[in-house]
Design a protein around this motif. Structure first.
Motif, PDB file in Angstrom:
ATOM      1  N   ARG A 141      42.724  44.957  35.937  1.00  0.00           N
ATOM      2  CA  ARG A 141      41.477  44.263  36.260  1.00  0.00           C
ATOM      3  C   ARG A 141      41.557  42.785  35.854  1.00  0.00           C
ATOM      4  N   PHE A 142      42.061  42.521  34.647  1.00  0.00           N
ATOM      5  CA  PHE A 142      42.179  41.136  34.181  1.00  0.00           C
ATOM      6  C   PHE A 142      43.206  40.373  35.008  1.00  0.00           C
ATOM      7  N   GLY A 144      44.239  41.022  38.044  1.00  0.00           N
ATOM      8  CA  GLY A 144      43.733  40.830  39.402  1.00  0.00           C
ATOM      9  C   GLY A 144      42.745  39.684  39.480  1.00  0.00           C
ATOM     10  N   THR A 145      41.878  39.569  38.479  1.00  0.00           N
ATOM     11  CA  THR A 145      40.896  38.482  38.450  1.00  0.00           C
ATOM     12  C   THR A 145      41.586  37.126  38.414  1.00  0.00           C
ATOM     13  N   ILE A 146      42.641  37.031  37.616  1.00  0.00           N
ATOM     14  CA  ILE A 146      43.391  35.771  37.526  1.00  0.00           C
ATOM     15  C   ILE A 146      44.125  35.476  38.833  1.00  0.00           C
ATOM     16  N   MET A 148      43.375  36.329  41.805  1.00  0.00           N
ATOM     17  CA  MET A 148      42.490  35.987  42.918  1.00  0.00           C
ATOM     18  C   MET A 148      42.127  34.505  42.950  1.00  0.00           C
ATOM     19  N   ARG A 149      42.486  33.787  41.903  1.00  0.00           N
ATOM     20  CA  ARG A 149      42.323  32.334  41.939  1.00  0.00           C
ATOM     21  C   ARG A 149      43.340  31.695  42.881  1.00  0.00           C
ATOM     22  N   PRO A 153      41.275  37.569  48.184  1.00  0.00           N
ATOM     23  CA  PRO A 153      41.048  38.966  47.792  1.00  0.00           C
ATOM     24  C   PRO A 153      41.650  39.989  48.745  1.00  0.00           C
ATOM     25  N   ILE A 192      41.832  46.957  40.856  1.00  0.00           N
ATOM     26  CA  ILE A 192      40.952  45.972  41.501  1.00  0.00           C
ATOM     27  C   ILE A 192      40.287  46.516  42.759  1.00  0.00           C
ATOM     28  N   THR A 196      36.818  45.008  44.791  1.00  0.00           N
ATOM     29  CA  THR A 196      37.272  44.167  45.901  1.00  0.00           C
ATOM     30  C   THR A 196      36.790  44.725  47.235  1.00  0.00           C
ATOM     31  N   SER A 199      32.977  43.986  47.424  1.00  0.00           N
ATOM     32  CA  SER A 199      32.610  42.596  47.725  1.00  0.00           C
ATOM     33  C   SER A 199      32.963  42.218  49.161  1.00  0.00           C
TER      34      SER A 199
END
Length: 271
Positions: A141-142, A144-146, A148-149, A153, A192, A196, A199
């Motif tokens: 999760r962490f 994937g969040t990074i 996606m910058r 997505p 993720i 994802t 959203s």
């Protein structure tokens, strides 16, 4: 929770007695019934505590006044057919159904895969489920969040879906601890998927956003319907690994959503 629940479950529920099918069949009927009753009794107290906690949380929510989200510009239709005009929402519901089904399949049968294919005892397998599978899920999760910058997505979702397909295939075809680590890898890459898909599915729904989001959440019913299919295949073939073709197919559906199904398109169906 993904980390702690298996560790607590392994401590308070699993007996640690690994009885093979041959040993169980060789036992007398009375001995079989006693063994099954002992195994069933072990879940009573943990589930009783869980039920009480859920009840207390429900009471808290009943007494807390939550804000009502209001749409200022558009009025919600409340019509599922109107919401499903959005093709990407339809595919999001389908993808979420199969993703949650895959997640529950992988995690629910993880310990059995460890004991039957890798030769690991139940309590050790529970440790792998918590400190391996659970930590990998959280780390994914962490990560994937990074990522996606830098990666859109839907592209990252497609990449992670391919990784899951690859690792599930390895788990089906292999033996020993490589199966365990393959499933732990699946946990990392599928982490993720729920947020994802959600959203991407509610993007640009306008007045259908509330209903569309509810439909995507209700698609978690896949977690109840697909694991029994895995169990049926496993029992019919005598190989737990063959049952994992179910999550393999599920990840192909997620991949299709990431590649094509997420594209925003509204049909001309009248509601």
């Amino acid at each position: 929770a993904v980390v702690l629940a298996p560790l607590l479950g392994g401590r308070f529920i699993l007996s640690g007695e690994n009885i093979s099918e041959q040993t169980f069949n060789a036992m007398s009927l009375q001995a079989q019934q006693q063994y099954l009753q002992h195994e069933a009794d072990s879940v009573k107290m943990p589930y009783l505590i869980l039920g009480i906690v859920v009840l207390l949380v429900a009471i808290v929510f009943m007494r807390v006044k939550l804000p009502d989200a209001k749409q200022e510009d558009e009025k919600a239709t409340g019509n599922p057919l109107h919401a499903l005009r959005h093709r990407h929402l339809t595919w999001a519901v389908v993808a979420q159904f199969f993703y949650v089904g895959a997640q529950v399949c992988v995690s629910s049968f993880f310990i059995r895969m460890c004991t039957q294919v890798a030769g690991i005892d139940e309590k050790t397998a529970a440790g792998y489920l918590g400190l391996g599978y659970g930590v990998a899920f959280m780390a994914g999760r962490f990560a994937g969040t990074i990522l996606m910058r830098y990666i859109t997505p839907h592209k990252l979702l497609a990449i992670f879906a391919v990784a899951c397909i690859t690792l599930i295939s390895i788990a089906i075809a292999s033996e020993g601890t490589i199966v365990v680590w393959s499933l732990i890898g699946v946990s990392f890459f599928m982490s993720i998927m729920f947020p994802t898909i959600f959203s991407l599915g509610i993007k640009d729904l306008g007045a259908d956003t509330k209903l569309g989001s509810s439909m995507i959440v209700m698609a978690i019913v896949g977690g109840a319907l697909l694991p029994p299919v895995l169990g049926i295949i496993s029992d019919a073939t005598g190989h737990i690994q063959y049952g994992y073709f179910v999550p393999l197919v599920c990840f192909f559906v997620v991949w299709y959503f990431a590649v094509k199904g997420h594209r925003i398109k509204v049909s001309n169906i009248q509601s």
